[in-house]
Design a protein around this motif. Structure first.
Motif, short mmCIF file in Angstrom:
data_model
loop_
_atom_site.label_atom_id
_atom_site.label_comp_id
_atom_site.label_asym_id
_atom_site.label_seq_id
_atom_site.Cartn_x
_atom_site.Cartn_y
_atom_site.Cartn_z
N PRO A 1 0.83 -1.21 0.00
CA PRO A 1 0.00 0.00 0.00
C PRO A 1 0.86 1.25 0.00
CG PRO A 1 0.01 -1.04 2.16
CD PRO A 1 0.68 -1.99 1.22
N ALA A 2 0.44 2.22 -0.79
CA ALA A 2 1.15 3.50 -0.83
C ALA A 2 0.72 4.35 0.36
CB ALA A 2 0.84 4.23 -2.13
N SER A 3 1.62 5.21 0.81
CA SER A 3 1.31 6.11 1.91
C SER A 3 0.29 7.15 1.46
CB SER A 3 2.59 6.80 2.39
OG SER A 3 2.31 7.68 3.45
N LEU A 4 -0.68 7.43 2.31
CA LEU A 4 -1.69 8.43 2.00
C LEU A 4 -1.40 9.76 2.68
CD1 LEU A 4 -4.89 6.19 2.28
CD2 LEU A 4 -3.60 6.82 0.24
N GLN A 5 -0.22 9.88 3.26
CA GLN A 5 0.22 11.13 3.85
C GLN A 5 1.70 11.31 3.53
OE1 GLN A 5 -1.55 8.90 6.20
NE2 GLN A 5 0.25 7.60 6.11
N ASP A 6 2.30 12.39 4.01
CA ASP A 6 3.71 12.65 3.71
C ASP A 6 4.58 11.48 4.13
OD1 ASP A 6 3.11 15.09 2.64
OD2 ASP A 6 3.66 16.23 4.43
N PHE A 7 4.31 10.91 5.29
CA PHE A 7 5.07 9.77 5.80
C PHE A 7 4.25 9.07 6.86
CE2 PHE A 7 6.68 13.75 7.73
CZ PHE A 7 6.21 13.59 9.04
N CYS A 8 4.67 7.86 7.20
CA CYS A 8 4.03 7.06 8.25
C CYS A 8 5.14 6.37 9.02
CB CYS A 8 3.05 6.04 7.64
SG CYS A 8 2.30 4.91 8.84
N VAL A 9 5.82 7.14 9.86
CA VAL A 9 6.96 6.61 10.62
C VAL A 9 6.48 5.48 11.53
CG1 VAL A 9 8.72 7.15 12.35
CG2 VAL A 9 8.22 8.77 10.50
N ASP B 1 5.72 3.04 14.39
CA ASP B 1 5.65 3.14 15.85
C ASP B 1 5.94 1.76 16.42
OD1 ASP B 1 5.16 3.58 18.49
OD2 ASP B 1 3.03 4.06 18.26
N ALA B 2 7.19 1.53 16.81
CA ALA B 2 7.61 0.21 17.28
C ALA B 2 6.93 -0.20 18.58
CB ALA B 2 9.13 0.18 17.47
N SER B 3 6.37 0.77 19.30
CA SER B 3 5.72 0.47 20.57
C SER B 3 4.26 0.07 20.38
CB SER B 3 5.79 1.68 21.50
OG SER B 3 5.05 2.77 20.96
N GLY B 4 3.74 0.17 19.14
CA GLY B 4 2.35 -0.15 18.90
C GLY B 4 2.08 -1.64 19.05
N ASN B 5 0.92 -1.98 19.57
CA ASN B 5 0.55 -3.38 19.79
C ASN B 5 -0.43 -3.90 18.75
OD1 ASN B 5 2.07 -3.65 22.20
ND2 ASN B 5 0.48 -2.55 23.33
N THR B 6 -0.86 -3.03 17.84
CA THR B 6 -1.84 -3.44 16.85
C THR B 6 -1.18 -4.26 15.76
OG1 THR B 6 -3.10 -1.41 17.23
CG2 THR B 6 -3.58 -2.61 15.21
N LEU B 7 -1.75 -5.45 15.44
CA LEU B 7 -1.22 -6.27 14.36
C LEU B 7 -1.80 -5.79 13.04
CD1 LEU B 7 -1.49 -9.83 15.98
CD2 LEU B 7 0.53 -8.37 15.79
N MET B 8 -0.92 -5.49 12.08
CA MET B 8 -1.38 -5.00 10.80
C MET B 8 -0.31 -5.29 9.75
SD MET B 8 -0.91 -0.92 11.63
CE MET B 8 -1.45 -0.42 10.01
N ASN B 9 -0.65 -5.07 8.48
CA ASN B 9 0.28 -5.29 7.38
C ASN B 9 1.19 -4.08 7.25
OD1 ASN B 9 1.50 -6.55 5.25
ND2 ASN B 9 0.02 -5.90 3.74
N MET C 1 3.36 -1.32 9.91
CA MET C 1 3.32 -0.91 11.31
C MET C 1 2.48 0.35 11.44
SD MET C 1 7.14 -1.69 12.82
CE MET C 1 6.52 -1.55 14.51
N ALA C 2 1.94 0.54 12.63
CA ALA C 2 1.15 1.72 12.91
C ALA C 2 2.02 2.97 12.82
CB ALA C 2 0.53 1.60 14.29
N CYS C 3 1.39 4.10 12.55
CA CYS C 3 2.12 5.36 12.38
C CYS C 3 2.35 6.06 13.71
CB CYS C 3 1.35 6.31 11.46
SG CYS C 3 0.96 5.64 9.84
N LYS C 4 3.55 6.59 13.85
CA LYS C 4 3.84 7.46 14.98
C LYS C 4 3.11 8.79 14.78
CE LYS C 4 8.16 7.77 16.47
NZ LYS C 4 9.59 8.19 16.60
N ASN C 5 2.76 9.43 15.88
CA ASN C 5 2.16 10.76 15.81
C ASN C 5 3.10 11.69 15.05
OD1 ASN C 5 1.26 13.38 16.29
ND2 ASN C 5 0.64 12.94 18.39
N PRO C 6 2.66 12.30 13.93
CA PRO C 6 3.56 13.17 13.14
C PRO C 6 4.24 14.25 13.96
CG PRO C 6 1.52 12.77 11.95
CD PRO C 6 1.32 12.21 13.33
#
Length: 217
Positions: free
Chosen positions: A25-33, A35-43, A45-50
């Protein structure tokens, strides 16, 4: 005729849509850094607060340091992926430095999620890949400093240093998490083991040969 053209157009759109869904999937914002601390399982990783993103999320130091090539194969990969640079999350690209001892090899392997484009920085390499069934064509070339070679996604490929000195290459891969499947390790080093009977029949060898290979991995 008009209905046929419309139908073909629909099929073409469906194929394009399926290919786009098959890609990362392409990013839908400038970036999606990441978040290694996130617990959500996904394809991915979850994004850090910009607002919490820093320059360090997009940087890595150490690619100038030679890798230790003293193992049996004589190579070492220094990976720069989403784990090393969280800012690569959703950007669909990663990088590796590969160091080769004299006559060292990167054994037969595939990247299930990435095309690889390799540039020789120092030394000379023999590289190659094998096309899929039924052709199984072996495409190989000798590369020297400054030469570039592409390994298509998913195909088995290898590199070998054919010089008496060390060699270095830099490779880019078209995924933030390209993955690697080393053929020998996967087949003969699986946990639990693949049945000896199955492997002996698949490779048309005696069971003792399979036992010896499994013992090595």
């Amino acid at each position: 005729m008009a209905h046929r053209i419309a139908f073909l157009g629909f099929v073409a759109l469906a194929v394009c849509a399926s290919l786009s869904l098959a890609a990362e999937p392409a990013s839908l914002q400038d970036f999606c850094v990441a978040d290694a601390s996130g617990n959500t399982l996904m394809n991915g990783m979850a994004c850090k607060n910009p607002a919490m993103v820093q320059a360090s999320d997009f940087a890595f130091s150490g690619l100038h340091i030679p890798g230790n090539t003293s193992d049996a194969m004589g190579f070492r990969v220094t990976l720069v992926s989403m784990t090393q640079i969280p800012g690569l999350n959703t950007l669909r690209i990663s990088l590796v430095r590969v160091d080769y001892a004299p006559w060292g090899i990167v054994p037969l392997h595939t990247h299930p999620r990435a095309i690889e484009i390799l540039t020789v920085i120092e030394g000379s390499l023999e590289v190659g890949f094998v096309t899929s069934n039924p052709g199984n064509r072996h495409i190989t070339k000798i590369l020297k400093k400054g030469d570039v070679f592409v390994f298509p996604v998913g195909l088995i490929h290898y590199q070998r240093n054919i010089g008496y000195g060390n060699a270095v290459a830099i490779a880019a891969l078209s995924s933030q998490n390209p993955g690697v499947i080393t053929i020998a390790n996967t087949v003969f080093g699986s946990k639990p083991d693949i049945s000896t009977d199955l492997l002996a029949k698949a490779f048309q060898v005696d069971k003792s040969a399979v036992w010896q290979l499994q013992a090595k991995f």
